[in-house]
Design an enzyme around this catalytic site. Structure first.
Site, PDB file in Angstrom:
ATOM      1  N   ASN B  65       0.829  -1.199   0.000  1.00  0.00           N
ATOM      2  CA  ASN B  65       0.000   0.000   0.000  1.00  0.00           C
ATOM      3  C   ASN B  65       0.860   1.244   0.000  1.00  0.00           C
ATOM      4  OD1 ASN B  65      -0.229   1.812   2.577  1.00  0.00           O
ATOM      5  ND2 ASN B  65       0.031  -0.274   3.363  1.00  0.00           N
ATOM      6  N   SER B  66       0.305   2.229  -0.626  1.00  0.00           N
ATOM      7  CA  SER B  66       0.973   3.531  -0.671  1.00  0.00           C
ATOM      8  C   SER B  66      -0.097   4.592  -0.419  1.00  0.00           C
ATOM      9  CB  SER B  66       1.633   3.729  -2.041  1.00  0.00           C
ATOM     10  OG  SER B  66       2.218   5.005  -2.124  1.00  0.00           O
ATOM     11  N   ILE B  67      -0.629   4.573   0.807  1.00  0.00           N
ATOM     12  CA  ILE B  67      -1.693   5.512   1.147  1.00  0.00           C
ATOM     13  C   ILE B  67      -1.086   6.896   1.390  1.00  0.00           C
ATOM     14  CG2 ILE B  67      -3.624   5.995   2.714  1.00  0.00           C
ATOM     15  CD1 ILE B  67      -3.884   3.297   1.211  1.00  0.00           C
ATOM     16  N   LEU B  69      -0.351   8.274   4.465  1.00  0.00           N
ATOM     17  CA  LEU B  69      -0.838   8.944   5.676  1.00  0.00           C
ATOM     18  C   LEU B  69      -1.979   9.920   5.445  1.00  0.00           C
ATOM     19  CD1 LEU B  69       2.148   9.678   8.076  1.00  0.00           C
ATOM     20  CD2 LEU B  69       0.364   7.951   8.263  1.00  0.00           C
ATOM     21  N   ASN B  95      -2.811   6.548  16.772  1.00  0.00           N
ATOM     22  CA  ASN B  95      -1.545   6.355  16.054  1.00  0.00           C
ATOM     23  C   ASN B  95      -1.087   7.711  15.521  1.00  0.00           C
ATOM     24  OD1 ASN B  95      -0.103   5.832  13.279  1.00  0.00           O
ATOM     25  ND2 ASN B  95       0.132   3.930  14.435  1.00  0.00           N
ATOM     26  N   CYS B 125       6.572   5.045   9.092  1.00  0.00           N
ATOM     27  CA  CYS B 125       5.770   4.972   7.876  1.00  0.00           C
ATOM     28  C   CYS B 125       6.649   5.113   6.634  1.00  0.00           C
ATOM     29  CB  CYS B 125       4.691   6.037   7.864  1.00  0.00           C
ATOM     30  SG  CYS B 125       3.639   5.875   6.422  1.00  0.00           S
ATOM     31  N   LYS B 160       5.788   2.229  17.778  1.00  0.00           N
ATOM     32  CA  LYS B 160       5.567   1.206  16.754  1.00  0.00           C
ATOM     33  C   LYS B 160       6.805   1.096  15.878  1.00  0.00           C
ATOM     34  CE  LYS B 160       2.314  -0.230  13.170  1.00  0.00           C
ATOM     35  NZ  LYS B 160       0.970  -0.007  12.602  1.00  0.00           N
ATOM     36  N   GLY B 212       0.316  -8.243   5.436  1.00  0.00           N
ATOM     37  CA  GLY B 212      -0.460  -9.460   5.175  1.00  0.00           C
ATOM     38  C   GLY B 212       0.285 -10.717   5.594  1.00  0.00           C
ATOM     39  N   GLY B 239       0.410  -9.880   9.571  1.00  0.00           N
ATOM     40  CA  GLY B 239      -0.128 -11.051   8.885  1.00  0.00           C
ATOM     41  C   GLY B 239      -1.058 -11.914   9.686  1.00  0.00           C
TER      42      GLY B 239
END
Ligand SMILES: Cc1cc2nc3c(=O)[nH]c(=O)nc-3n(C[C@H](O)[C@H](O)[C@H](O)COP(=O)(O)OP(=O)(O)OC[C@H]3O[C@@H](n4cnc5c(N)ncnc54)[C@H](O)[C@@H]3O)c2cc1C
Ligand SMILES: Cc1cc2nc3c(=O)[nH]c(=O)nc-3n(C[C@H](O)[C@H](O)[C@H](O)COP(=O)(O)OP(=O)(O)OC[C@H]3O[C@@H](n4cnc5c(N)ncnc54)[C@H](O)[C@@H]3O)c2cc1C
Ligand SMILES: Cc1cc2nc3c(=O)[nH]c(=O)nc-3n(C[C@H](O)[C@H](O)[C@H](O)COP(=O)(O)O)c2cc1C
Ligand SMILES: Cc1cc2nc3c(=O)[nH]c(=O)nc-3n(C[C@H](O)[C@H](O)[C@H](O)COP(=O)(O)O)c2cc1C
Ligand code: FES
Ligand code: FES
Lengths: 244, 299, 299, 244
Positions: B65-67, B69, B95, B125, B160, B212, B239
Site C-alpha cells: 500500500n501507498s496511502i 498517511l 496512532n 511509515c 511502533k 499481510g 499477517g
C-alpha cells in the site's frame, strides 16, 4: 440499506462473449443501481476480494456481468452451479434515481454492467449509448423503457464505426449517467459541461477494504479527497478530475 | 478469560485493530465494542491528502500500500471523529505519524487532552517521502524522537517499530531507554512492484509498504527476539488472519496483537480471532493468557 | 535473443537455478542444458550434516527452511558431483558457504582448479548457528571476508547478499569495494514459526529462512535500490515463479535471475519462465534484454 | 521407472471413515509399492505439493488413500469427479519385492495406504497386522494372498484392544514391512531386532521438492544422512534411528 456479509450460490455462470461472463447468484440481496459487492470464492489467495457492480437484482437473484481480467475474475469464470461465494454489500453510493425528464446513459464495454440495473430501475425515458470494442453484448437485457439504443464499435462490425462519444449529444437530456473507460468518461464530461447538462460518473479504483476504511481507493476531486468505495463509486460530474 | 492488561488499562481481549486498516465504517458488520481495542489511522499535525496514483497492489499472500498517511489532521480528528469513537466500549489507541520531531511533539500534545487511552508513535511509515522513514531505521534518531515525545506525552506511549530498522533489537532497546512504555511491531516492510506492461514501478512513490500473511514469519521472529530483551508490553503485528496466528505471537511474547490487512479479507475477522482464542483456551484449559505468553521463548 | 553475458561468460538465457533448491535430480523432468545456469548447494570446507528436526515449514506464499548447509564438503563435491554437472551445456556457479574467514578462503582455493565458471559467495546463510550470519549483516565484516576471498579467487566472484543486512545499500557498496565482480540478492529472510499445539518453535534452531513469492516485493525493492548504486552485474533472487516475476527483476536492473523455491512447485518451472520471457520479447518486439534492463529505474 | 509430471483426473473421491478418503484417478501411471507421488490441485497456494503413497495401481487407475490433516488434504477431500490434479512421480525407492518365504506386514492407521499395493504386488504368503485408533478401515482391499489378518484398535471396538505391536510376533516371517506412526514403527523395529528378522520401514518427513534436491527431508541414519524422498521412503530397519 446496511451492507452485510452474505453467501451467494451460483445458479448459472455463462460466457456471453470472449471473456465476458454473466453470473447469477441466489441469496438474500439488496442494493441500488451503481452500488457494488466485494466478492470472493476463495480462502486466502488471492488475498483481496474483488468489486463487481450490481448488474441486476430480481427477487433473490443477483446478476453480475464481468470481464475476465486477471486472477480473481478468472477464478469467478470457473465457478459452476452450486458453488458458493462470500459477498459483502451492497456497498457504496449509487446513482440518484429521483431525476425528472429524459435521461441519457453512456456506457463503454464492461461499464454497461451497472447501467443495466440502472435502466431497469429508472422510471424515466432513457436513451442508451453503448460503446464496444469488437461487438456489442448483453444489449437485450437493458429493459423496456430504453427509448433509443445507440451502438458504436471500434471494429465497425456493428453500429457506428468509432467512439460512442462521437455520436453522443446530451442536449435533450435532463441528466446523463456514465460508466466505462476513463478516456470515454472524460470525453462525456467535456461534452456535458459544454452543453451544461448534469452528469453522474461511476468511478473505478483498486480497492482493499471496499467499506471506506483503508483509503486505498481515494481520488482527488474538486470537493476534496474522496473514497470511491464509500463516497462513490458514483460522483457528480463536476467533482471528477480526469488527467488526460 | 481472554482479558489482558497494559499500563493499568484493561483490554477485554488481546485483539486490536491495526492503524490504517480499520475505522467506524466496520460497525455495519459487527459491534465494535467486542474488540480489545481500536487503533486510529496515523494522525499528523496537519491534514494530509496522501499519495497520488495507485495506492493498493495485491501480492502473493498480502498487499503493498501507498496511502501516504491520508488523514484529516489531528485537530479535525479530535473534534469530528473521536466523539464517535468514544461511544465504543473498547480501548482507543491514537496512532501518530509525522515527518519532523516537532510535528510529533505537537500532535501528541494535542492528544493529551482527549479521552484517548494510549498513544502509538509511528516512527516508521515508509510512505511519506519527506522523511519519517529515518526515524524508524536508525535507532539513534528514534531515541531522540521518542525522548522528546515522552517529555510531553501524558498518556501511555507505545512506539511502533519498523521492520526496516537496521537492527530491530537495538531499535527496541533504544526506544525503551528513551521512555517507551510499550512497543508494537511491525509496521509494513518496504517493498515494490513493477508494471511490466508499462515498464515502470506500479506506485508513483516507487516504494510501498508490504503487509499481510506473507510477512508473518519475519514479523513473528522480530517479536520473539525483541520480547526476549525488553521488559515492556509488546503488541505483535503482521499477517494475523486467524486465532492460530494470534496465538503464535502471544507464545512468542506478545501481550496483545493487532490485526491489519486481515480486516480486508473478512470485515469481522477480529471476532473470529477472538472466539478462536477463547475456544483454544477452553480446550487447552488455559485460565489466563499469561500462562502461555512467551512460552515459546524457553527454547 | 534471451542471452545475456557476465564476466565474458555467455548465458543462454537469464534464468539460473538458485543454490540449495536444484540438483541433477531434476534431469528426469527436463534437459538441464536449457537453463541459463545452475548454482550448486552451498559448499563448505568440510562435510556438514545439516540441522536436526523439522527442516521445512510451509507458510503463506512460501516456506521456511532450516537445512543448515547439509553438503558433502567441497572435496567430495569436486570429485563426485562436479564431473556429472560438467556434462550439461550451461553455466555452473559454485555457491560457497562458511562460518569463518579461513573456511571461505580455503574452500574457494579448492574450487579455483575446477571447471566451475563462477563462484557465488554466500555470506548470509541464516541457518548455521556457529556464525556466518554476521558476515551478511554488518557491511564492515562483509568487506573483510570478500577482500580476503578476492585475493585468492581465480574465478569471477559474485557475492550473495542477505536481506537481513542492516543496510543493504551499504552492504552492496562495500562488497563491490572489496572486489565483488557481481552481486546476487537476496538470500532467505530470517523468520520463524511456532507450533501452538506443542507451544514451542517449529524448528530446532528456532530461526529459519523464508523464501518464495511472499518475499518478492521486498527482494525486488532491494534489487532495484542496489542496482542504482553499483556498476557490477546483479542477479535478482526472491519469489520468482513466472516470467512476469523474472521480468520485474530485469526491469529493476538485474542482468539475470535465480529461481529457488519455485522449482518445488513445478520441476520444470524454469523452462516455463524461459519460454515466457521469450514470448514476451517477441510480442513486445524486444531484441535484447538490454533494452529493458533497469528500465523501471527511470522513475 | 523415471518419474514424470502428469495429470490425473478424478474418477471418484469418497469418504471411507471420518476423515479418511479414497481417491481414484485416471491417467498414465506407474510405480512400485512404497513409492509415492507429489500432488497438487491448486495453483500457488498452498505453496508446496503434498506427498501421497501409491495405494494401488491397476491399468490406468491410481488409488490414493488419505487422511485429512490440514490445508492440502482438505482441498483434496473436496475434489469431485472430473477435477484434474497435477502429479509428479512415481518418486522414491519402494519396498523390495524379491524376498522369499512368508512375510509380515505391520501397518498403523493411514500407514496402511502403501501396504495395500504392497500386499497386492507380493507373490508371497502374507500375514497382515493392522492397528487402528477407533475402527479398522479399508481392510477389504488388501488382496487375496493375505493369509491371516490381525486387527487391533485402541478403542477396543474391533479386534484386539490395544497396540498392534502387543500381538505381533515376527518369528515366522522371512521379512517384515512396516508403515505407520513413529512409535509403532520403533516398537516393530525393536521386536524384529530381538528376533533377528529383517525389516523394512517406510519413513515420513515433511517434503518440499520430493525429488532429492532440497534436502528438506533428510534424516540421520546409521548409514549417514539420507533423503526420505529419494533414498527412501523405504529403508532397511537397521538404518533407522528412532528418538523415543
Ligand atoms: C466499484 C467497482 C465496480 C466494478 N464493477 C465491475 C463489474 O460489474 N464488472 C467487471 O467486469 N468489472 C468491474 N469492476 C472492475 C473489477 O473489479 C476488476 O476488473 C477486477 O477486480 C479485476 O480483478 P482480477 O483479479 O481479475 O485482476 P487482477 O489484475 O489480478 O487484480 C489484482 C488486483 O487489482 C484490482 N483491480 C484490477 N483491475 C481493477 C479495476 N479495473 N478496477 C478495480 N480494481 C482492479 C483487483 O481487484 C485486485 O485487487 C469494478 C470495479 C470497481 C472498483
Ligand atoms: C512419502 C510419504 C507418503 C505419504 N503417504 C500418505 C498417504 O498415502 N496417505 C496419507 O494420508 N498421508 C500420507 N503421507 C502424509 C501426508 O503427506 C500428509 O498428511 C500431508 O502432506 C498433510 O498435508 P496437509 O496440507 O493436509 O497438512 P498441513 O499440516 O497443512 O501441511 C503443511 C505442510 O506440512 C507437510 N506435512 C504435514 N504433515 C505431514 C506428514 N505427516 N508427513 C509429511 N509431510 C507432512 C505437508 O506436506 C505440507 O507441506 C505421506 C507422507 C510422505 C512423506
Ligand atoms: C492500507 C494500510 C494503511 C496503513 N496505515 C498505517 C498508518 O497510518 N499508521 C501505521 O502505523 N501503520 C499503518 N499501516 C500498517 C498496519 O497498521 C500494520 O502495521 C501492517 O499492515 C502489518 O500488519 P498486517 O500484516 O496485519 O496488515 C497500514 C497498513 C495498511 C495495509
Ligand atoms: C531449501 C533451500 C535451501 C537453500 N540453500 C541455500 C544454500 O545452500 N546457499 C545459498 O546461498 N542459498 C540457499 N537458499 C536460498 C536460495 O538460493 C534463494 O536465495 C532463496 O530461496 C530466495 O529465492 P526463492 O524465493 O526463489 O526461493 C536455499 C533456499 C531453500 C528454499
Ligand atoms: S477500498 Fe478501502 S477505503 Fe475504499
Ligand atoms: S523433499 Fe526435497 S530432498 Fe526430499
Amino acid at each position: 440499506m446496511k451492507p452485510k456479509q452474505c453467501n451467494g450460490k451460483v445458479l448459472s455462470n455463462i460466457k456471453i462473449l470472449d471473456n465476458i461472463y454473466e453470473m447469477k447468484l441466489t441469496g438474500d440481496f439488496q442494493g441500488n443501481p451503481g452500488q457494488f459487492y466485494m466478492l470472493r470464492s476463495w480462502d486466502k489467495e488471492p488475498f483481496l476480494s474483488r468489486p463487481l457492480s450490481i448488474c441486476n437484482i430480481e427477487g433473490n437473484l443477483l446478476t453480475f456481468l464481468y470481464e475476465v481480467k486477471g486472477k480473481g475474475t478468472d477464478i469467478f469464470s470457473k465457478l459452476r452451479e452450486g458453488n458458493v461465494l462470500n459477498l459483502l454489500g451492497p456497498l457504496g453510493t449509487g446513482f440518484p434515481l429521483n431525476n425528472e425528464g429524459k435521461i441519457g446513459v453512456v456506457a463503454g464495454g464492461i461499464g454497461i454492467a451497472p447501467m443495466i440495473y440502472l435502466c431497469k430501475s429508472l422510471k424515466n425515458d432513457i436513451d442508451f449509448y453503448g460503446g464496444f470494442r469488437e461487438k456489442p453484448f448483453y444489449m437485450d437485457t437493458i429493459g423496456k423503457n430504453v427509448n433509443k439504443l445507440y451502438i458504436s464499435t471500434d471494429s465497425g462490425k456493428e453500429g457506428y464505426n468509432g467512439f460512442i462519444t462521437d455520436i453522443f449529444n446530451p442536449e435533450e437530456y435532463s441528466v446523463v449517467y456514465t460508466c466505462g473507460p476513463m478516456p470515454m468518461m472524460s470525453k462525456v464530461k467535456n461534452i456535458c459541461e459544454e452543453k451544461n447538462v448534469p452528469l453522474y460518473i461511476s468511478m473505478e479504483k483498486r480497492m482493499a477494504c471496499g467499506v471506506g476504511a483503508c483509503l486505498g481507493c481515494s481520488i482527488k476531486t474538486t470537493s476534496g479527497i474522496r473514497r470511491v468505495c464509500k463516497d462513490g463509486p458514483v460522483f457528480r460530474g463536476e467533482e471528477i478530475i480526469f488527467h488526460d | 478469560m481472554t482479558s489482558v492488561e497494559m499500563f493499568g488499562i484493561k483490554f477485554k481481549n488481546p485483539v486490536i485493530t491495526a492503524s490504517g486498516t480499520f475505522t467506524r465504517d466496520y460497525e455495519d458488520f459487527f459491534p465494535l465494542s467486542k474488540l480489545g481495542g481500536i487503533c486510529t489511522k496515523g494522525l499528523t499535525l496537519n491534514e494530509k491528502e496522501g499519495n497520488s496514483g495507485v495506492r493498493i497492489h495485491e501480492t502473493t499472500g498480502g498487499l503493498l500500500n501507498s496511502i501516504g498517511l491520508q488523514n484529516p489532521g489531528v485537530d479535525r480528528y479530535i473534534s469530528k471523529e473521536l466523539p464517535h469513537m468514544e461511544k465504543y466500549d473498547t480501548v482507543i489507541i491514537a496512532n501518530v505519524g509525522g515527518s519532523t520531531m516537532e510535528e510529533y511533539v505537537r500532535t501528541v500534545e494535542k492528544l493529551n487532552n482527549t479521552n484517548i487511552h494510549i498513544i502509538e508513535l509511528n516512527i516508521s511509515c515508509p510512505n511519506v517521502k519527506e522523511g519519517g522513514m529515518a526515524f524508524g531505521i536508525k535507532s539513534d534518531i528514534a531515541f531522540k524522537v521518542v525522548s522528546e515525545v515522552k517529555k510531553v506525552c501524558k498518556k501511555p506511549l507505545i512506539v511502533k517499530l519498523s521492520p526496516n530498522a537496521e537492527n530491530i533489537l537495538d531499535m527496541a532497546y533504544k526506544c525503551c531507554e528513551a521512555g517507551a512504555d510499550g512497543l508494537s511491531l511491525v509496521n509494513t516492510f518496504s517493498g515494490m512492484a513493477i508494471d511490466i506492461k508499462n515498464r515502470k514501478p506500479v506506485f508513483d512513490n516507487t516504494i510501498a509498504g508490504l503487509s499481510g500473511p506473507c510477512i508473518k514469519p519475519i514479523a513473528l521472529r522480530m517479536v520473539y527476539e525483541v520480547s526476549r530483551i525488553v521488559n515492556v508490553p509488546i503488541i505483535g503485528i503482521g499477517g494475523i488472519v486467524d486465532y492460530k496466528d494470534a496465538l503464535e505471537y502471544i507464545m512468542a511474547g506478545a501481550l496483545a496483537v493487532q490485526v491489519g490487512s486481515g480486516n480486508f479479507m473478512k470485515p469481522d475477522i477480529c471476532l473470529d480471532i477472538i472466539n478462536g482464542i477463547e475456544e483454544f483456551m477452553e480446550k487447552e484449559n488455559i485460565k489466563s493468557l499469561e500462562e502461555i505468553r512467551g512460552i515459546a521463548r524457553r527454547y
